[in-house]
Motif scaffolding. Sequence first.
Motif, PDB file in Angstrom:
ATOM      1  N   UNK A  84      -8.304 -15.714  11.284  1.00 38.24           N
ATOM      2  CA  UNK A  84      -8.345 -14.408  10.632  1.00 38.24           C
ATOM      3  C   UNK A  84      -7.276 -13.459  11.174  1.00 38.24           C
ATOM      4  N   UNK A  85      -7.168 -12.330  10.492  1.00 35.78           N
ATOM      5  CA  UNK A  85      -6.286 -11.231  10.876  1.00 35.78           C
ATOM      6  C   UNK A  85      -7.050  -9.939  10.640  1.00 35.78           C
ATOM      7  N   UNK A  86      -6.706  -8.911  11.382  1.00 40.90           N
ATOM      8  CA  UNK A  86      -7.190  -7.569  11.087  1.00 40.90           C
ATOM      9  C   UNK A  86      -5.970  -6.684  10.889  1.00 40.90           C
ATOM     10  N   UNK A  87      -5.913  -6.020   9.754  1.00 37.87           N
ATOM     11  CA  UNK A  87      -4.841  -5.091   9.452  1.00 37.87           C
ATOM     12  C   UNK A  87      -5.392  -3.675   9.542  1.00 37.87           C
ATOM     13  N   UNK A  88      -4.718  -2.815  10.283  1.00 36.22           N
ATOM     14  CA  UNK A  88      -5.068  -1.404  10.356  1.00 36.22           C
ATOM     15  C   UNK A  88      -3.968  -0.656   9.618  1.00 36.22           C
ATOM     16  N   UNK A  89      -4.371   0.025   8.545  1.00 36.00           N
ATOM     17  CA  UNK A  89      -3.418   0.693   7.665  1.00 36.00           C
ATOM     18  C   UNK A  89      -3.655   2.200   7.768  1.00 36.00           C
ATOM     19  N   UNK A  90      -2.617   2.902   8.164  1.00 33.77           N
ATOM     20  CA  UNK A  90      -2.705   4.347   8.400  1.00 33.77           C
ATOM     21  C   UNK A  90      -2.427   5.147   7.125  1.00 33.77           C
ATOM     22  N   UNK A  91      -3.167   6.249   6.964  1.00 32.36           N
ATOM     23  CA  UNK A  91      -2.919   7.253   5.918  1.00 32.36           C
ATOM     24  C   UNK A  91      -3.011   6.691   4.504  1.00 32.36           C
ATOM     25  N   UNK A 147       0.802  -1.223   0.000  1.00 30.00           N
ATOM     26  CA  UNK A 147       0.000   0.000   0.000  1.00 30.00           C
ATOM     27  C   UNK A 147       0.842   1.284   0.000  1.00 30.00           C
ATOM     28  N   UNK A 148       2.138   1.174  -0.136  1.00 29.19           N
ATOM     29  CA  UNK A 148       3.021   2.349  -0.102  1.00 29.19           C
ATOM     30  C   UNK A 148       2.679   3.354  -1.192  1.00 29.19           C
ATOM     31  N   UNK A 149       2.301   2.882  -2.359  1.00 34.45           N
ATOM     32  CA  UNK A 149       1.981   3.796  -3.464  1.00 34.45           C
ATOM     33  C   UNK A 149       0.763   4.666  -3.164  1.00 34.45           C
ATOM     34  N   UNK A 150      -0.027   4.293  -2.166  1.00 36.73           N
ATOM     35  CA  UNK A 150      -1.195   5.079  -1.761  1.00 36.73           C
ATOM     36  C   UNK A 150      -0.892   5.974  -0.564  1.00 36.73           C
ATOM     37  N   UNK A 151       0.365   5.997  -0.129  1.00 33.50           N
ATOM     38  CA  UNK A 151       0.770   6.876   0.964  1.00 33.50           C
ATOM     39  C   UNK A 151       0.674   6.263   2.347  1.00 33.50           C
ATOM     40  N   UNK A 152       0.460   4.962   2.436  1.00 32.48           N
ATOM     41  CA  UNK A 152       0.369   4.298   3.748  1.00 32.48           C
ATOM     42  C   UNK A 152       1.637   4.550   4.547  1.00 32.48           C
ATOM     43  N   UNK A 153       1.463   4.859   5.844  1.00 35.05           N
ATOM     44  CA  UNK A 153       2.609   5.161   6.696  1.00 35.05           C
ATOM     45  C   UNK A 153       2.876   4.102   7.759  1.00 35.05           C
ATOM     46  N   UNK A 154       1.893   3.280   8.078  1.00 36.58           N
ATOM     47  CA  UNK A 154       2.073   2.253   9.109  1.00 36.58           C
ATOM     48  C   UNK A 154       0.999   1.185   8.953  1.00 36.58           C
ATOM     49  N   UNK A 155       1.346  -0.025   9.378  1.00 32.49           N
ATOM     50  CA  UNK A 155       0.402  -1.147   9.389  1.00 32.49           C
ATOM     51  C   UNK A 155       0.541  -1.867  10.714  1.00 32.49           C
ATOM     52  N   UNK A 156      -0.583  -2.162  11.328  1.00 34.00           N
ATOM     53  CA  UNK A 156      -0.613  -3.017  12.517  1.00 34.00           C
ATOM     54  C   UNK A 156      -1.453  -4.241  12.186  1.00 34.00           C
ATOM     55  N   UNK A 157      -0.943  -5.413  12.542  1.00 32.27           N
ATOM     56  CA  UNK A 157      -1.673  -6.664  12.311  1.00 32.27           C
ATOM     57  C   UNK A 157      -2.121  -7.216  13.646  1.00 32.27           C
ATOM     58  N   UNK A 158      -3.378  -7.551  13.720  1.00 31.30           N
ATOM     59  CA  UNK A 158      -3.944  -8.196  14.898  1.00 31.30           C
ATOM     60  C   UNK A 158      -4.317  -9.624  14.513  1.00 31.30           C
ATOM     61  N   UNK A 159      -3.713 -10.584  15.196  1.00 37.26           N
ATOM     62  CA  UNK A 159      -3.946 -11.993  14.904  1.00 37.26           C
ATOM     63  C   UNK A 159      -5.170 -12.499  15.646  1.00 37.26           C
ATOM     64  N   UNK A 160      -6.009 -13.228  14.941  1.00 35.17           N
ATOM     65  CA  UNK A 160      -7.219 -13.813  15.508  1.00 35.17           C
ATOM     66  C   UNK A 160      -7.246 -15.305  15.172  1.00 35.17           C
ATOM     67  N   UNK A 161      -6.347 -16.085  15.764  1.00 36.73           N
ATOM     68  CA  UNK A 161      -6.207 -17.488  15.363  1.00 36.73           C
ATOM     69  C   UNK A 161      -7.464 -18.325  15.598  1.00 36.73           C
ATOM     70  N   UNK A 162      -8.232 -18.037  16.628  1.00 36.03           N
ATOM     71  CA  UNK A 162      -9.447 -18.816  16.883  1.00 36.03           C
ATOM     72  C   UNK A 162     -10.476 -18.628  15.766  1.00 36.03           C
ATOM     73  N   UNK A 163     -10.376 -17.505  15.056  1.00 30.95           N
ATOM     74  CA  UNK A 163     -11.280 -17.235  13.936  1.00 30.95           C
ATOM     75  C   UNK A 163     -10.638 -17.554  12.591  1.00 30.95           C
TER      76      UNK A 163
END
Length: 109
Positions: free
Chosen positions: A71-78, A53-69
């Motif tokens: 799944x993952x949730x990624x929060x992408x800033x900017x 996502x760098x080409x869109x100006x993303x500055x940070x990514x946080x990944x939250x692991x949800x192994x019981x599901x």
Amino acid sequence: MQDPSRSVPLHRLAHARAGDKGNRLNLSLIAHRAEDWPLLAREVTEARVLALFAHRGATAVRRYDLPALGAFNFVIEDVLQGGVNGALNLDGHGKSLSFLLLGMTVEVA
């Protein structure tokens, strides 16, 4: 000897959903099969998602692991060019960006 690993698009192993809050994008990535979750955990890292996502100006990514599901949730800033009220792009909500993530290739054995 032939290398048993191969690259496949992420959409063969998972599906995704997207949502937004201002200039922040939430992407959920859900494995089709629970047994693929460890492979996704290894391959779909914060660094790789940030680079994607760098080409869109993303500055940070946080990944939250949800192994019981499985799944993952990624929060992408900017990444939304200011958000729905400020962006000039056609998808200020970022809904279509889940398809960008699903186009990423991963190495499978």
